[in-house]
Design a protein around this motif. Structure first.
Motif, PDB file in Angstrom:
ATOM      1  N   ARG A   1      -6.054  -2.076  21.363  1.00 51.95           N
ATOM      2  CA  ARG A   1      -6.254  -3.440  21.848  1.00 51.95           C
ATOM      3  C   ARG A   1      -6.449  -4.377  20.660  1.00 51.95           C
ATOM      4  NH1 ARG A   1     -10.999  -4.576  26.181  1.00 51.95           N
ATOM      5  NH2 ARG A   1     -12.321  -3.871  24.481  1.00 51.95           N
ATOM      6  N   GLY A   2      -5.919  -5.592  20.771  1.00 52.44           N
ATOM      7  CA  GLY A   2      -6.134  -6.626  19.760  1.00 52.44           C
ATOM      8  C   GLY A   2      -5.089  -6.616  18.659  1.00 52.44           C
ATOM      9  N   LYS A   3      -5.424  -7.355  17.599  1.00 56.66           N
ATOM     10  CA  LYS A   3      -4.503  -7.422  16.463  1.00 56.66           C
ATOM     11  C   LYS A   3      -5.281  -7.680  15.183  1.00 56.66           C
ATOM     12  CE  LYS A   3      -3.265 -12.274  17.192  1.00 56.66           C
ATOM     13  NZ  LYS A   3      -2.165 -13.211  17.375  1.00 56.66           N
ATOM     14  N   GLY A   4      -4.613  -7.435  14.077  1.00 52.62           N
ATOM     15  CA  GLY A   4      -5.236  -7.605  12.769  1.00 52.62           C
ATOM     16  C   GLY A   4      -4.244  -7.255  11.681  1.00 52.62           C
ATOM     17  N   LYS A   5      -4.773  -6.738  10.572  1.00 60.33           N
ATOM     18  CA  LYS A   5      -3.890  -6.329   9.487  1.00 60.33           C
ATOM     19  C   LYS A   5      -4.525  -5.182   8.719  1.00 60.33           C
ATOM     20  CE  LYS A   5      -5.436  -9.531   5.869  1.00 60.33           C
ATOM     21  NZ  LYS A   5      -5.013 -10.621   4.986  1.00 60.33           N
ATOM     22  N   VAL A   6      -3.677  -4.470   8.002  1.00 62.73           N
ATOM     23  CA  VAL A   6      -4.113  -3.386   7.134  1.00 62.73           C
ATOM     24  C   VAL A   6      -3.350  -3.526   5.819  1.00 62.73           C
ATOM     25  CG1 VAL A   6      -2.393  -1.720   8.011  1.00 62.73           C
ATOM     26  CG2 VAL A   6      -4.487  -0.885   6.941  1.00 62.73           C
ATOM     27  N   ILE A   7      -4.009  -3.205   4.719  1.00 58.68           N
ATOM     28  CA  ILE A   7      -3.344  -3.158   3.416  1.00 58.68           C
ATOM     29  C   ILE A   7      -3.307  -1.699   2.997  1.00 58.68           C
ATOM     30  CG2 ILE A   7      -3.369  -3.881   0.998  1.00 58.68           C
ATOM     31  CD1 ILE A   7      -4.898  -6.402   1.895  1.00 58.68           C
ATOM     32  N   LEU A   8      -2.091  -1.204   2.796  1.00 59.97           N
ATOM     33  CA  LEU A   8      -1.831   0.167   2.383  1.00 59.97           C
ATOM     34  C   LEU A   8      -0.884   0.123   1.187  1.00 59.97           C
ATOM     35  CD1 LEU A   8      -1.003   1.473   5.945  1.00 59.97           C
ATOM     36  CD2 LEU A   8      -2.952   2.249   4.604  1.00 59.97           C
ATOM     37  N   ASP A   9      -1.239   0.795   0.125  1.00 56.56           N
ATOM     38  CA  ASP A   9      -0.351   0.870  -1.036  1.00 56.56           C
ATOM     39  C   ASP A   9       0.065  -0.535  -1.509  1.00 56.56           C
ATOM     40  OD1 ASP A   9       0.907   2.373  -2.979  1.00 56.56           O
ATOM     41  OD2 ASP A   9       2.756   2.621  -1.815  1.00 56.56           O
TER      42      ASP A   9
ATOM     43  N   TYR B   1      -1.172   4.215  12.451  1.00 56.39           N
ATOM     44  CA  TYR B   1      -0.845   4.550  11.068  1.00 56.39           C
ATOM     45  C   TYR B   1      -1.753   5.680  10.622  1.00 56.39           C
ATOM     46  CZ  TYR B   1      -4.771   1.442   9.779  1.00 56.39           C
ATOM     47  OH  TYR B   1      -6.002   0.836   9.666  1.00 56.39           O
ATOM     48  N   LEU B   2      -1.352   6.333   9.550  1.00 54.53           N
ATOM     49  CA  LEU B   2      -2.079   7.478   9.027  1.00 54.53           C
ATOM     50  C   LEU B   2      -2.480   7.210   7.596  1.00 54.53           C
ATOM     51  CD1 LEU B   2      -2.897  10.550   9.198  1.00 54.53           C
ATOM     52  CD2 LEU B   2      -0.612  11.034   8.306  1.00 54.53           C
ATOM     53  N   THR B   3      -3.727   7.523   7.280  1.00 53.35           N
ATOM     54  CA  THR B   3      -4.160   7.522   5.882  1.00 53.35           C
ATOM     55  C   THR B   3      -4.572   8.946   5.544  1.00 53.35           C
ATOM     56  OG1 THR B   3      -6.393   6.824   6.536  1.00 53.35           O
ATOM     57  CG2 THR B   3      -4.876   5.105   5.807  1.00 53.35           C
ATOM     58  N   GLY B   4      -4.092   9.425   4.431  1.00 52.04           N
ATOM     59  CA  GLY B   4      -4.416  10.780   3.995  1.00 52.04           C
ATOM     60  C   GLY B   4      -5.591  10.773   3.042  1.00 52.04           C
ATOM     61  N   PRO B   5      -5.981  11.935   2.579  1.00 54.79           N
ATOM     62  CA  PRO B   5      -7.103  12.029   1.638  1.00 54.79           C
ATOM     63  C   PRO B   5      -6.870  11.155   0.401  1.00 54.79           C
ATOM     64  CG  PRO B   5      -6.453  14.200   2.393  1.00 54.79           C
ATOM     65  CD  PRO B   5      -5.418  13.240   2.905  1.00 54.79           C
ATOM     66  N   GLY B   6      -7.854  10.320   0.107  1.00 54.68           N
ATOM     67  CA  GLY B   6      -7.787   9.477  -1.081  1.00 54.68           C
ATOM     68  C   GLY B   6      -6.960   8.211  -0.946  1.00 54.68           C
ATOM     69  N   VAL B   7      -6.326   7.981   0.194  1.00 57.49           N
ATOM     70  CA  VAL B   7      -5.500   6.773   0.374  1.00 57.49           C
ATOM     71  C   VAL B   7      -6.418   5.570   0.579  1.00 57.49           C
ATOM     72  CG1 VAL B   7      -3.810   5.597   1.834  1.00 57.49           C
ATOM     73  CG2 VAL B   7      -3.498   8.013   1.270  1.00 57.49           C
ATOM     74  N   VAL B   8      -6.350   4.632  -0.333  1.00 61.19           N
ATOM     75  CA  VAL B   8      -7.192   3.436  -0.264  1.00 61.19           C
ATOM     76  C   VAL B   8      -6.573   2.455   0.728  1.00 61.19           C
ATOM     77  CG1 VAL B   8      -8.143   1.511  -1.596  1.00 61.19           C
ATOM     78  CG2 VAL B   8      -7.976   3.781  -2.643  1.00 61.19           C
ATOM     79  N   HIS B   9      -7.406   1.938   1.636  1.00 65.73           N
ATOM     80  CA  HIS B   9      -6.914   0.983   2.622  1.00 65.73           C
ATOM     81  C   HIS B   9      -7.979  -0.064   2.951  1.00 65.73           C
ATOM     82  CE1 HIS B   9      -8.665   4.389   4.773  1.00 65.73           C
ATOM     83  NE2 HIS B   9      -8.859   3.616   5.837  1.00 65.73           N
ATOM     84  N   TYR B  10      -7.494  -1.199   3.444  1.00 68.37           N
ATOM     85  CA  TYR B  10      -8.302  -2.372   3.802  1.00 68.37           C
ATOM     86  C   TYR B  10      -7.914  -2.732   5.230  1.00 68.37           C
ATOM     87  CZ  TYR B  10      -9.241  -7.471   3.823  1.00 68.37           C
ATOM     88  OH  TYR B  10      -9.650  -8.755   4.120  1.00 68.37           O
TER      89      TYR B  10
ATOM     90  N   ALA C   1     -13.494 -10.618  15.859  1.00 67.51           N
ATOM     91  CA  ALA C   1     -12.527 -11.495  15.183  1.00 67.51           C
ATOM     92  C   ALA C   1     -12.998 -11.810  13.759  1.00 67.51           C
ATOM     93  CB  ALA C   1     -12.343 -12.776  15.977  1.00 67.51           C
ATOM     94  N   GLY C   2     -12.099 -11.650  12.809  1.00 63.77           N
ATOM     95  CA  GLY C   2     -12.392 -11.968  11.414  1.00 63.77           C
ATOM     96  C   GLY C   2     -13.107 -10.873  10.638  1.00 63.77           C
ATOM     97  N   ARG C   3     -13.515  -9.791  11.272  1.00 62.41           N
ATOM     98  CA  ARG C   3     -14.245  -8.708  10.582  1.00 62.41           C
ATOM     99  C   ARG C   3     -13.349  -8.042   9.553  1.00 62.41           C
ATOM    100  NH1 ARG C   3     -16.697  -3.438  11.748  1.00 62.41           N
ATOM    101  NH2 ARG C   3     -17.684  -2.901   9.775  1.00 62.41           N
ATOM    102  N   VAL C   4     -13.926  -7.775   8.393  1.00 63.62           N
ATOM    103  CA  VAL C   4     -13.217  -7.131   7.286  1.00 63.62           C
ATOM    104  C   VAL C   4     -13.898  -5.817   6.955  1.00 63.62           C
ATOM    105  CG1 VAL C   4     -12.738  -7.310   4.808  1.00 63.62           C
ATOM    106  CG2 VAL C   4     -12.432  -9.312   6.278  1.00 63.62           C
ATOM    107  N   VAL C   5     -13.103  -4.781   6.775  1.00 66.79           N
ATOM    108  CA  VAL C   5     -13.573  -3.518   6.215  1.00 66.79           C
ATOM    109  C   VAL C   5     -12.877  -3.417   4.866  1.00 66.79           C
ATOM    110  CG1 VAL C   5     -13.653  -1.013   6.437  1.00 66.79           C
ATOM    111  CG2 VAL C   5     -13.877  -2.457   8.470  1.00 66.79           C
ATOM    112  N   ASP C   6     -13.653  -3.622   3.818  1.00 64.35           N
ATOM    113  CA  ASP C   6     -13.081  -3.693   2.474  1.00 64.35           C
ATOM    114  C   ASP C   6     -12.421  -2.373   2.076  1.00 64.35           C
ATOM    115  OD1 ASP C   6     -12.401  -4.987   0.157  1.00 64.35           O
ATOM    116  OD2 ASP C   6     -14.440  -5.334  -0.519  1.00 64.35           O
ATOM    117  N   PHE C   7     -11.738  -2.393   0.953  1.00 68.98           N
ATOM    118  CA  PHE C   7     -10.997  -1.230   0.480  1.00 68.98           C
ATOM    119  C   PHE C   7     -11.898  -0.007   0.422  1.00 68.98           C
ATOM    120  CE2 PHE C   7      -8.412  -4.727  -1.054  1.00 68.98           C
ATOM    121  CZ  PHE C   7      -7.138  -4.286  -0.708  1.00 68.98           C
ATOM    122  N   HIS C   8     -11.409   1.087   1.001  1.00 69.25           N
ATOM    123  CA  HIS C   8     -12.141   2.346   1.034  1.00 69.25           C
ATOM    124  C   HIS C   8     -11.144   3.480   1.230  1.00 69.25           C
ATOM    125  CE1 HIS C   8     -11.573   1.422   5.281  1.00 69.25           C
ATOM    126  NE2 HIS C   8     -11.820   2.706   5.557  1.00 69.25           N
TER     127      HIS C   8
END
Length: 160
Positions: A61-69, A81-90, A42-49
């Motif tokens: 399982r569970g819930k959270g959020k993602v930032i795409l575009d 969801y799908l991220t392609g080569p070079g797609v920055v996401h959080y 809970a609360g873990r963040v994977v910064d933009f990459h």
């Protein structure tokens, strides 16, 4: 017995890392690079990459959020969801609830070959173009794609 089918992957997160899967389709080489389950407390963040390959993200399982575009999207059990080569996401797990993410990393490389069936080449080209241009939006896994991973996982578990 656990009701959560990916429980064994939580214990042995490298379980499916040993798979060496390479397919040739049309003028493409498709290699499964990694397949793993990540558990976000809970609360873990994977910064933009970003990644150099396609990454299919499944939420079993569970819930959270993602930032795409620059758009924030809620995630919950049964989404993908799908991220392609070079797609920055959080990515971020909910503040009060853990979130698991099943990740499939696939490298797709254009490799022209001689004597390829023109129908196969056209089909592969169309499919890869669709992957490249899919909207950056999580959706419900209506076709239960993440369940396709249970069979190879069970095979690897049996042979450990």
């Amino acid at each position: 017995m656990s009701l959560y089918p990916y429980e064994k992957m939580l214990e042995r997160q490298d379980l499916l890392e040993r798979l060496d899967i390479l397919m040739v389709w049309g003028h493409y080489e498709i290699r499964v690079m990694r397949f793993h389950l990540t558990s976000f407390p809970a609360g873990r963040v994977v910064d933009f990459h970003n990644h150099a390959e396609f990454e299919f993200h499944f939420i079993p399982r569970g819930k959270g959020k993602v930032i795409l575009d620059d758009q924030t999207h809620a995630l919950s059990e049964g989404m993908l969801y799908l991220t392609g080569p070079g797609v920055v996401h959080y990515q971020e797990a909910d503040a009060k609830e853990d979130m698991d993410e099943l990740c499939l990393h696939v490298d797709i490389v254009h490799k022209p070959r001689e004597h390829v069936d023109p129908w196969e080449a056209a089909e592969s080209e169309e499919t890869i173009e669709k992957l490249r241009t899919l909207p950056l939006t999580p959706v419900n896994d209506y076709h239960r794609a993440m369940h396709c991973f249970w069979k190879p996982m069970r095979h690897v578990i049996r042979n450990c």
